[in-house]
Design a protein around this motif. Structure first.
Motif, PDB file in Angstrom:
ATOM      1  N   GLU A  79      27.462 129.411  51.856  1.00 17.46           N
ATOM      2  CA  GLU A  79      28.168 128.733  52.945  1.00 17.46           C
ATOM      3  C   GLU A  79      27.312 128.719  54.210  1.00 17.46           C
ATOM      4  O   GLU A  79      27.227 127.718  54.927  1.00 17.46           O
ATOM      5  N   LEU A  80      26.639 129.848  54.458  1.00 17.91           N
ATOM      6  CA  LEU A  80      25.793 129.969  55.641  1.00 17.91           C
ATOM      7  C   LEU A  80      24.633 128.979  55.570  1.00 17.91           C
ATOM      8  O   LEU A  80      24.316 128.301  56.553  1.00 17.91           O
ATOM      9  N   ALA A  81      23.993 128.882  54.389  1.00 19.86           N
ATOM     10  CA  ALA A  81      22.868 127.958  54.234  1.00 19.86           C
ATOM     11  C   ALA A  81      23.342 126.522  54.427  1.00 19.86           C
ATOM     12  O   ALA A  81      22.638 125.696  55.019  1.00 19.86           O
ATOM     13  N   ASP A  82      24.543 126.227  53.944  1.00 17.44           N
ATOM     14  CA  ASP A  82      25.079 124.877  54.084  1.00 17.44           C
ATOM     15  C   ASP A  82      25.311 124.555  55.562  1.00 17.44           C
ATOM     16  O   ASP A  82      24.981 123.472  56.040  1.00 17.44           O
ATOM     17  N   LYS A  83      25.858 125.551  56.296  1.00 15.31           N
ATOM     18  CA  LYS A  83      26.064 125.343  57.737  1.00 15.31           C
ATOM     19  C   LYS A  83      24.730 125.107  58.437  1.00 15.31           C
ATOM     20  O   LYS A  83      24.633 124.269  59.338  1.00 15.31           O
ATOM     21  N   LEU A  84      23.709 125.874  58.030  1.00 14.30           N
ATOM     22  CA  LEU A  84      22.394 125.744  58.668  1.00 14.30           C
ATOM     23  C   LEU A  84      21.816 124.347  58.432  1.00 14.30           C
ATOM     24  O   LEU A  84      21.196 123.765  59.311  1.00 14.30           O
ATOM     25  N   CYS A  85      22.041 123.798  57.221  1.00 16.53           N
ATOM     26  CA  CYS A  85      21.500 122.467  56.935  1.00 16.53           C
ATOM     27  C   CYS A  85      22.288 121.371  57.638  1.00 16.53           C
ATOM     28  O   CYS A  85      21.730 120.349  58.025  1.00 16.53           O
ATOM     29  N   LYS A  86      23.630 121.576  57.785  1.00 16.86           N
ATOM     30  CA  LYS A  86      24.456 120.504  58.352  1.00 16.86           C
ATOM     31  C   LYS A  86      24.409 120.501  59.871  1.00 16.86           C
ATOM     32  O   LYS A  86      24.470 119.464  60.504  1.00 16.86           O
ATOM     33  N   GLN A  87      24.381 121.707  60.480  1.00 16.14           N
ATOM     34  CA  GLN A  87      24.360 121.778  61.949  1.00 16.14           C
ATOM     35  C   GLN A  87      23.214 122.687  62.396  1.00 16.14           C
ATOM     36  O   GLN A  87      23.444 123.794  62.895  1.00 16.14           O
ATOM     37  N   PRO A  88      21.977 122.236  62.178  1.00 20.27           N
ATOM     38  CA  PRO A  88      20.862 123.141  62.487  1.00 20.27           C
ATOM     39  C   PRO A  88      20.698 123.410  63.981  1.00 20.27           C
ATOM     40  O   PRO A  88      20.271 124.486  64.366  1.00 20.27           O
ATOM     41  N   ALA A  89      21.069 122.449  64.826  1.00 27.34           N
ATOM     42  CA  ALA A  89      20.831 122.630  66.255  1.00 27.34           C
ATOM     43  C   ALA A  89      21.601 123.833  66.796  1.00 27.34           C
ATOM     44  O   ALA A  89      21.132 124.535  67.682  1.00 27.34           O
ATOM     45  N   GLU A  90      22.832 124.083  66.265  1.00 24.57           N
ATOM     46  CA  GLU A  90      23.594 125.250  66.737  1.00 24.57           C
ATOM     47  C   GLU A  90      23.139 126.525  66.048  1.00 24.57           C
ATOM     48  O   GLU A  90      23.134 127.588  66.647  1.00 24.57           O
ATOM     49  N   HIS A  91      22.770 126.403  64.752  1.00 16.75           N
ATOM     50  CA  HIS A  91      22.567 127.634  63.986  1.00 16.75           C
ATOM     51  C   HIS A  91      21.169 128.220  64.097  1.00 16.75           C
ATOM     52  O   HIS A  91      21.003 129.425  63.949  1.00 16.75           O
ATOM     53  N   VAL A  92      20.156 127.370  64.335  1.00 21.42           N
ATOM     54  CA  VAL A  92      18.796 127.937  64.424  1.00 21.42           C
ATOM     55  C   VAL A  92      18.664 128.909  65.595  1.00 21.42           C
ATOM     56  O   VAL A  92      18.099 129.990  65.431  1.00 21.42           O
ATOM     57  N   PRO A  93      19.221 128.591  66.808  1.00 21.48           N
ATOM     58  CA  PRO A  93      19.145 129.594  67.885  1.00 21.48           C
ATOM     59  C   PRO A  93      19.847 130.900  67.528  1.00 21.48           C
ATOM     60  O   PRO A  93      19.367 131.982  67.891  1.00 21.48           O
TER      61      PRO A  93
END
Length: 730
Positions: A79-93
């Motif tokens: 689920e976390l990897a999916d979130k990272l791929c779908k909304q990278p701008a929020e999750h990369v920071p």
């Protein structure tokens, strides 16, 4: 966007988001905690905590970045990897913040003076299939995408602020640490100053300016990516994409590299609209760019640089290959195996790829170590195919054709930068191939003044420029492999010297010159035809390399390895032997000139002596030995003998008989004129009659036969009746 119809007040806060709704923050903290768990607990096998150890190692070395494979993340928490791929701008920071906290834990206690934590940059890798530049549509916006291509331009590395401090002009109050969005988005300064001081007039509108000393900055660079040529549909132009990379991704790629990039597909504002035009139409239109979070440089295939690092297994294989006694034969066989024969040419190309050793003398001069080869010859002898293959197999290869390249395109040009309007330099083919091979096809079709531009690059290995206020010297440590036809298209034996159209100045810069003739020989033609048929019939089946050949990628890596690792010198005994042979060669050439009363068009100079030294060094380099022995010198002399010396001889001698003196030529012309006068078109005469006739007039028999064979070759006469009668066609 739910909740718009409720009776709430909506407002936007200019200065960051101090008080966001609580649930969002809890969500972010939970995600950051999951990222921390992943970095701490992800392990392969029993106790190999991959990312934790790597983070510690990188941090202690002062490299504040961490490469993470998304596949590992999805195996830990999908689920976390999916979130990272779908909304990278929020999750990369968040990921970077988590990495910073984990690094804080694993590097304690830190030495004095380094208590402050540095920010960690996350570089993401993925094993997913790359998509194409043409497939990026609006539904991919602000998602993670992976695209392949070629980097064609790179800007200089500049600085971009991550947090800025602004000050009001009138009341001098500071507003500290405003975060700036990453990427190419700007920051709009607030319009009003909110400080209310008693007894002071209100501050005017737009009072703020940025205080540069109190900003924190990061490096960034803008690259231009062109889609890979395989993906371009027929008849279309390749598309381009702007890439933005920051911090540790800067200066990782040079223009010309094939790369696969992972990035966030983002948008930036268009250029400034014209002043005063209230353009309501283009208000929501943005142009796309890619904010990179990970780069992989491709090493396989043509035009891609072989990686400089080799695994221990590969090094072991290289050592084993270099220790085998027939490594030289093996390398020569592996060069363009689909081309039949021309073994000596392939051997000298193997020497060219290995290269000699570059020497720096105590007084600061350098002697070149690269070997240049020229192939002169008939059409249809696979010269261009050899050149194409060398471009593929050399670690850095550039292929140009003679007519299509000018002096500026080969060396360097000065042009105006469209953005800054300054003069900038663009390196040409010889500069781009620094440390590799330049293949120049159709060398004889180049204009004379363009060919002169290569002189300096071939001997001194630098390119000096003094144009438009730029005076500089560029390095071009390249080998040159050139292919040319003779003046008459085909090599004409009776014309001797006139076949070669080059000045001695450029010919003496080539270490080996081959005259490739298309000779008629039934046995050889049969073998050649058989070989060509095999190549055409088995073209589709990807055949494994046959016995005693290396495959292309291995050969490429081996060449890169020996070029980087080994710089042999010539041994005492070999040097002594070479000295005597050189003196003999010079006197041989002198006697030859005295006999024919003509200068040879291919001179034997000190450069040729250095050429033999370089060839013997390259032979030693293939075996990874430190000194070139007498055996190497013997082989180098043999290669030199079959190439340059033979070419020098054929230049002035017509075959073996030596028909270049003016009297002989006149005699041939006289015989031919008389023959044509006596022998009408469409008539038949016996060969014996003609021969007796000319012998009575005291012409030598050999000359008569020579004229007859010449006329046969031009198709003017034919043999009839068991080769007794001659029949004239035209």
């Amino acid at each position: 966007m739910a909740g718009f119809d409720e009776q709430n007040i909506f407002f936007s806060d200019n200065f960051g988001s101090e008080d966001q709704p609580e649930e969002g923050r809890i969500d972010r903290l939970a995600i950051q905690r999951r990222f921390k768990e992943f970095l701490r607990k992800f392990h392969e096998g029993s106790f190999n905590y991959k990312y934790r150890d790597e983070l510690k190692r990188h941090y202690n070395l002062g490299q504040y970045y961490l490469e993470v494979n998304i596949d590992d993340l999805s195996s830990f928490d999908e689920e976390l990897a999916d979130k990272l791929c779908k909304q990278p701008a929020e999750h990369v920071p968040l990921f970077e913040q988590a990495a910073k906290e984990v690094a804080d834990e694993v590097t304690r206690p830190r030495p004095k003076g380094e208590e402050d934590m540095q920010d960690i940059q996350m570089l993401l890798l993925s094993g997913a299939h790359p998509s194409n530049v043409r497939d990026l549509k609006s539904d991919q916006m602000s998602r993670l995408v992976k695209i392949p291509g070629i980097v064609i331009a790179a800007s200089a590395v500049r600085a971009k602020a991550t947090t800025i401090t602004i000050q009001c002009r009138s009341c001098r109050s500071f507003v500290n640490n405003l975060p700036v969005k990453p990427g190419l988005e700007g920051y709009t300064l607030p319009r009003k100053c909110n400080t209310d001081q008693a007894g002071r007039p209100k501050c005017p509108i737009d009072p703020f300016f940025i205080v540069p000393d109190k900003c924190t900055c990061v490096d960034f660079q803008i690259l231009k990516l062109q889609e890979s040529p395989e993906a371009v549909p027929n008849g279309e132009m390749p598309r381009h994409m702007q890439l933005y990379c920051d911090r540790y991704l800067c200066d990782k790629i040079v223009p010309g590299n094939r790369v696969t990039v992972m990035g966030i597909y983002s948008i930036k504002k268009f250029g400034k609209s014209a002043k005063g035009s209230r353009d309501r139409v283009a208000v929501g239109i943005r142009s796309p760019y890619l904010r990179i979070v990970g780069i992989q440089v491709d090493t396989e295939g043509a035009g891609r640089t072989a990686g400089t690092s080799f695994t221990p297994q590969e090094e072991e294989e290289f050592r084993r290959l270099s220790a085998s006694p027939d490594v030289y034969e093996t390398m020569a066989k592996s060069i363009a195996p689909s081309i039949y024969g021309s073994m000596d040419i392939k051997k000298s190309i193997a020497c060219l790829l290995a290269g000699g050793s570059r020497k720096r003398l105590p007084d600061g001069l350098t002697r070149r170590g690269d070997i240049n080869v020229l192939l002169l010859g008939d059409p249809g002898t696979a010269k261009s195919q050899l050149l194409k293959f060398v471009e593929k197999v050399s670690p850095i290869g550039v292929y140009t054709s003679g007519k299509g390249s000018s002096a500026a395109g080969l060396t360097a040009s000065v042009m105006r930068d469209p953005v800054s309007r300054n003069f900038i330099m663009e390196g040409g083919a010889m500069v781009l191939a620094d440390g590799g091979v330049v293949c120049i096809d159709e060398f004889d079709k180049m204009r004379e003044d363009d060919r002169v531009a290569i002189h300096e690059a071939m001997e001194q290995q630098t390119i000096s420029i003094a144009k438009a206020g730029i005076t500089t010297t560029l390095n071009s440590r390249t080998s040159v492999l050139a292919a040319a036809n003779s003046v008459f298209g085909r090599w004409d034996d009776t014309k001797g010297d006139e076949n070669i159209d080059f000045m001695p100045t450029i010919l003496s810069r080539f270490d080996m010159i081959y005259v490739v003739k298309d000779e008629h020989d039934v046995a050889r033609d049969t073998r050649l035809a058989k070989h060509v048929m095999n190549v055409h019939m088995n073209a589709l089946q990807t055949t494994a390399p046959s016995e005693g050949e290396l495959e292309l990628n291995f050969l490429k890596k081996y060449i890169a390895y020996i070029r980087g690792k080994c710089g042999p010198r010539i041994s005492e005994a070999a040097a002594d032997k070479l000295k005597n042979r050189y003196v003999l060669m010079r006197s041989g050439a002198r006697d030859h000139e005295r006999e024919t009363d003509k200068k040879t068009s291919i001179p034997i100079t000190v450069r040729q002596l250095e050429a033999i030294i370089r060839i013997s060094e390259s032979l030693a380099k293939m075996q990874l030995v430190p000194f070139a022995t007498e055996a190497h010198v013997d082989e180098a002399l043999r290669l030199f003998q079959v190439s340059t010396l033979d070419a020098a001889r054929t230049g002035s001698l017509a075959g073996a008989e030596g028909f270049t003196t003016e009297e002989d030529k006149e005699e041939l012309n006289r015989i031919e004129k008389q023959l044509k006068r006596r022998f009408a078109i469409g008539s038949q005469v016996s060969e014996h009659c003609i021969l007796q006739d000319f012998l009575r007039q005291k012409y030598p028999e050999r000359s008569v036969y020579k004229v007859l064979s010449l006329m046969m070759r031009r198709g003017e006469i034919q043999y009839r009746m068991q080769r007794k009668m001659l029949y004239r066609i035209k």
